[in-house]
Design a protein around this motif. Structure first.
Motif, PDB file in Angstrom:
ATOM      1  N   UNK A 257     -32.165  57.428  45.620  1.00 20.46           N
ATOM      2  CA  UNK A 257     -30.961  57.409  46.469  1.00 20.46           C
ATOM      3  C   UNK A 257     -30.927  56.144  47.334  1.00 20.46           C
ATOM      4  N   UNK A 258     -32.093  55.778  47.866  1.00 24.36           N
ATOM      5  CA  UNK A 258     -32.165  54.592  48.716  1.00 24.36           C
ATOM      6  C   UNK A 258     -31.850  53.332  47.913  1.00 24.36           C
ATOM      7  N   UNK A 259     -32.311  53.270  46.678  1.00 20.47           N
ATOM      8  CA  UNK A 259     -32.002  52.119  45.826  1.00 20.47           C
ATOM      9  C   UNK A 259     -30.489  52.040  45.589  1.00 20.47           C
ATOM     10  N   UNK A 260     -29.844  53.184  45.381  1.00 22.05           N
ATOM     11  CA  UNK A 260     -28.378  53.190  45.233  1.00 22.05           C
ATOM     12  C   UNK A 260     -27.699  52.664  46.501  1.00 22.05           C
ATOM     13  N   UNK A 261     -28.192  53.131  47.653  1.00 21.73           N
ATOM     14  CA  UNK A 261     -27.623  52.657  48.927  1.00 21.73           C
ATOM     15  C   UNK A 261     -27.799  51.146  49.080  1.00 21.73           C
ATOM     16  N   UNK A 262     -28.982  50.665  48.693  1.00 22.37           N
ATOM     17  CA  UNK A 262     -29.269  49.226  48.800  1.00 22.37           C
ATOM     18  C   UNK A 262     -28.277  48.440  47.944  1.00 22.37           C
ATOM     19  N   UNK A 263     -28.055  48.902  46.719  1.00 22.26           N
ATOM     20  CA  UNK A 263     -27.136  48.202  45.814  1.00 22.26           C
ATOM     21  C   UNK A 263     -25.703  48.249  46.352  1.00 22.26           C
ATOM     22  N   UNK A 264     -25.291  49.411  46.875  1.00 19.15           N
ATOM     23  CA  UNK A 264     -23.937  49.547  47.429  1.00 19.15           C
ATOM     24  C   UNK A 264     -23.701  48.553  48.571  1.00 19.15           C
ATOM     25  N   UNK A 265     -24.747  48.333  49.375  1.00 10.52           N
ATOM     26  CA  UNK A 265     -24.592  47.444  50.531  1.00 10.52           C
ATOM     27  C   UNK A 265     -24.265  46.021  50.102  1.00 10.52           C
ATOM     28  N   UNK A 266     -24.586  45.677  48.865  1.00 12.47           N
ATOM     29  CA  UNK A 266     -24.347  44.310  48.374  1.00 12.47           C
ATOM     30  C   UNK A 266     -22.961  44.133  47.754  1.00 12.47           C
ATOM     31  N   UNK A 267     -22.120  45.171  47.787  1.00 20.52           N
ATOM     32  CA  UNK A 267     -20.822  45.072  47.108  1.00 20.52           C
ATOM     33  C   UNK A 267     -19.969  43.878  47.568  1.00 20.52           C
ATOM     34  N   UNK A 268     -20.049  43.445  48.857  1.00 16.24           N
ATOM     35  CA  UNK A 268     -19.252  42.257  49.223  1.00 16.24           C
ATOM     36  C   UNK A 268     -19.593  41.024  48.380  1.00 16.24           C
ATOM     37  N   UNK A 269     -20.785  40.974  47.804  1.00 15.35           N
ATOM     38  CA  UNK A 269     -21.198  39.804  47.033  1.00 15.35           C
ATOM     39  C   UNK A 269     -20.831  39.890  45.557  1.00 15.35           C
ATOM     40  N   UNK A 270     -20.345  41.071  45.102  1.00 17.67           N
ATOM     41  CA  UNK A 270     -19.950  41.219  43.692  1.00 17.67           C
ATOM     42  C   UNK A 270     -21.092  40.953  42.734  1.00 17.67           C
ATOM     43  N   UNK A 271     -20.759  40.340  41.591  1.00 18.83           N
ATOM     44  CA  UNK A 271     -21.729  40.170  40.500  1.00 18.83           C
ATOM     45  C   UNK A 271     -22.837  39.177  40.857  1.00 18.83           C
ATOM     46  N   UNK A 272     -22.616  38.326  41.863  1.00 17.24           N
ATOM     47  CA  UNK A 272     -23.628  37.334  42.233  1.00 17.24           C
ATOM     48  C   UNK A 272     -24.919  37.992  42.722  1.00 17.24           C
ATOM     49  N   UNK A 273     -24.796  39.260  43.187  1.00 16.66           N
ATOM     50  CA  UNK A 273     -25.958  39.920  43.792  1.00 16.66           C
ATOM     51  C   UNK A 273     -26.787  40.692  42.773  1.00 16.66           C
ATOM     52  N   UNK A 274     -26.515  40.474  41.468  1.00 13.38           N
ATOM     53  CA  UNK A 274     -27.193  41.283  40.435  1.00 13.38           C
ATOM     54  C   UNK A 274     -28.722  41.188  40.522  1.00 13.38           C
ATOM     55  N   UNK A 275     -29.241  39.989  40.778  1.00 16.51           N
ATOM     56  CA  UNK A 275     -30.703  39.835  40.832  1.00 16.51           C
ATOM     57  C   UNK A 275     -31.302  40.635  42.000  1.00 16.51           C
ATOM     58  N   UNK A 276     -30.620  40.645  43.129  1.00 18.32           N
ATOM     59  CA  UNK A 276     -31.123  41.442  44.257  1.00 18.32           C
ATOM     60  C   UNK A 276     -31.050  42.940  43.953  1.00 18.32           C
ATOM     61  N   UNK A 277     -30.009  43.345  43.209  1.00 17.92           N
ATOM     62  CA  UNK A 277     -29.932  44.759  42.818  1.00 17.92           C
ATOM     63  C   UNK A 277     -31.073  45.117  41.870  1.00 17.92           C
ATOM     64  N   UNK A 278     -31.371  44.208  40.942  1.00 19.24           N
ATOM     65  CA  UNK A 278     -32.510  44.431  40.050  1.00 19.24           C
ATOM     66  C   UNK A 278     -33.807  44.545  40.842  1.00 19.24           C
ATOM     67  N   UNK A 279     -33.916  43.736  41.884  1.00 17.84           N
ATOM     68  CA  UNK A 279     -35.119  43.787  42.728  1.00 17.84           C
ATOM     69  C   UNK A 279     -35.285  45.176  43.335  1.00 17.84           C
ATOM     70  N   UNK A 280     -34.167  45.754  43.772  1.00 17.79           N
ATOM     71  CA  UNK A 280     -34.225  47.087  44.374  1.00 17.79           C
ATOM     72  C   UNK A 280     -34.671  48.123  43.340  1.00 17.79           C
ATOM     73  N   UNK A 281     -34.161  47.997  42.124  1.00 13.47           N
ATOM     74  CA  UNK A 281     -34.568  48.948  41.079  1.00 13.47           C
ATOM     75  C   UNK A 281     -36.045  48.756  40.719  1.00 13.47           C
ATOM     76  N   UNK A 282     -36.483  47.493  40.803  1.00 16.41           N
ATOM     77  CA  UNK A 282     -37.883  47.190  40.471  1.00 16.41           C
ATOM     78  C   UNK A 282     -38.867  47.842  41.446  1.00 16.41           C
TER      79      UNK A 282
END
Lengths: 288, 288
Positions: A257-282
């Motif tokens: 759930x926390x990883x989902x929240x982390x990814x949601x927080x990056x929505x202002x950055x759109x697709x550019x934030x994909x690597x940071x979202x991957x980091x959260x899943x990692x």
């Protein structure tokens, strides 16, 4: 993408340490400084470099706060491993500094890395005076007695407390102990660009907590050889952890759930934030 | 004039610590932080405040770097006193932090004071971003592995060296161990004012060395009760000091010459620098 980027960034930071530490006098404490900074995932440094890329900040500027946060993290590890603290002989699969040298050398090497962190993030190459002063002030706040050291002190106090900690107390403890530096790292890119760090801070708070829950799961389930350190320390010490309080299944769900929240927080950055979202899943899938 | 000013400045810095440390959570480590900062002459903080007055810098700005340098000095003392370093039970006439609490608390209290120093000198009240970034960068350089920690490491290395140190080596060691912070303190007033710190740096280099020679004389001749700490440590450890290398009389002469050099360096400031000159004369006349 993320795995490669993490490895590339770790190598960049290593080259930066080689330059900075190679310029010091060859003494046991400077060797212990290099030893302590080697290896590790360098997740905090990656967060600085990747959040800087998100804002089109030059790597030549971002490398300094990225090296700074890894120096600060290394100082906290070398002091944490001391016999009077966690008393660990092994870190990242190698003997800790007080085992390889001695306790006095380990204390001093940590102290020198601590000062070095502030030297690196206030170097003129990092940016404007405003940026450098802000990086130093926020790093001092994140590292000190209202941030990381507060978390460490609460952790020590918990060992002799009559009652095990509650979930709220563990969350507060971890927000200081590991969360404060992770938040500083993710916010650094925005600070370097003079942008609003709020979305990255929100991302990092969720990420930091997920990271710690994953650490508690790893402590129970992990393979000491892959982890490169002693495991099952908390359980054998009878300490309350996210796993002991929530159970394994609920702890895993909470981390996801926390990883989902982390990814949601990056929505202002759109697709550019994909690597940071991957980091959260990692962080919740890692084995060390 | 100087004696009163020193006492007044020490009280100002104490009030500043009361405010800053009083805002932290009441835990053993925050109590140990307060304990470690109490007492002492606060010569470094006085140098910041007095060099600021020389440049008409408001006390409300200068108090932050003055408190910062005393926090940094206190961190170095609490770590220096640890059993794995100098192993001292007594400091300023009171039990050291690791005796009153425990080693882990002493390590963490020192670490928290170290970060606090950088927080205090980058506070917005201190001045422009340029001033704050410069104060933090130069403090990190003075405290780290090319400044204070280098001096401490050379000191430890000397204990197991086959030959006693030469006069040049001891001078280099002390320039790091005590000189670097004294130089930063005296230069701070010029940095706060955006003025040239060169005369104050020259003053401080001579002052710092005179201070250390006086310390070596005190170690041989002093009264442990007045000094508030264990004496004759160096002689009993067979360590080379300015006194063992020069003899008592020549050491005294050298200290007096250095005080003259320190006073001469302040000539650009004329009569306004009288209190700083008195400070230089004081360091070789003190009993603790």
């Amino acid at each position: 993408m993320f795995g490669e980027r993490l490895a590339q960034d770790a190598a960049l930071i290593q080259r930066s340490f080689d330059t900075v530490l190679g310029a010091l006098e060859p003494l046991d404490i400077t060797r212990a400084m290099a030893w302590t900074t080697e290896g590790g995932k360098r997740l905090r440094g990656f967060l600085v470099l990747e959040s800087a890329r998100l804002h089109d900040v030059d790597e030549a500027r971002a490398i300094w706060p990225a090296t700074a946060i890894e120096a600060l993290h290394a100082y906290s590890l070398v002091h944490d491993d001391l016999p009077c603290m966690d008393d660990d002989d092994l870190r990242r699969g190698r003997p800790t500094a007080h085992v390889k040298w001695d306790e006095g050398t380990a204390v001093l090497a940590g102290d020198a890395l601590h000062s070095l962190a502030f030297e690196l993030c206030t170097r003129p190459e990092t940016g404007s005076a405003e940026t450098r002063a802000t990086l130093a002030l926020t790093l001092a706040q994140a590292a000190g007695a209202r941030g990381m050291v507060l978390g460490q002190a609460l952790d020590i106090a918990a060992e002799t407390a009559p009652e095990p900690l509650t979930l709220d107390q563990i969350t507060q403890l971890q927000a200081g102990k590991t969360g404060a530096l992770i938040e500083w790292s993710a916010a650094a890119g925005a600070v370097l660009a003079g942008a609003d760090p709020a979305p990255l801070r929100q991302y990092a708070r969720a990420l930091g907590l997920a990271f710690q829950i994953a650490d508690d799961i790893l402590d129970v389930e992990g393979d000491a050889e892959k982890a490169g350190k002693r495991l099952q320390k908390d359980a054998s010490a009878g300490k309350a952890t996210f796993v002991s309080l929530l159970g394994l299944d609920a702890a895993r769900t909470r981390a996801r759930d926390l990883v989902d929240q982390a990814c949601d927080a990056l929505s202002p950055y759109g697709a550019r934030a994909e690597t940071l979202k991957e980091a959260a899943r990692f962080v919740i899938a890692r084995e060390n």
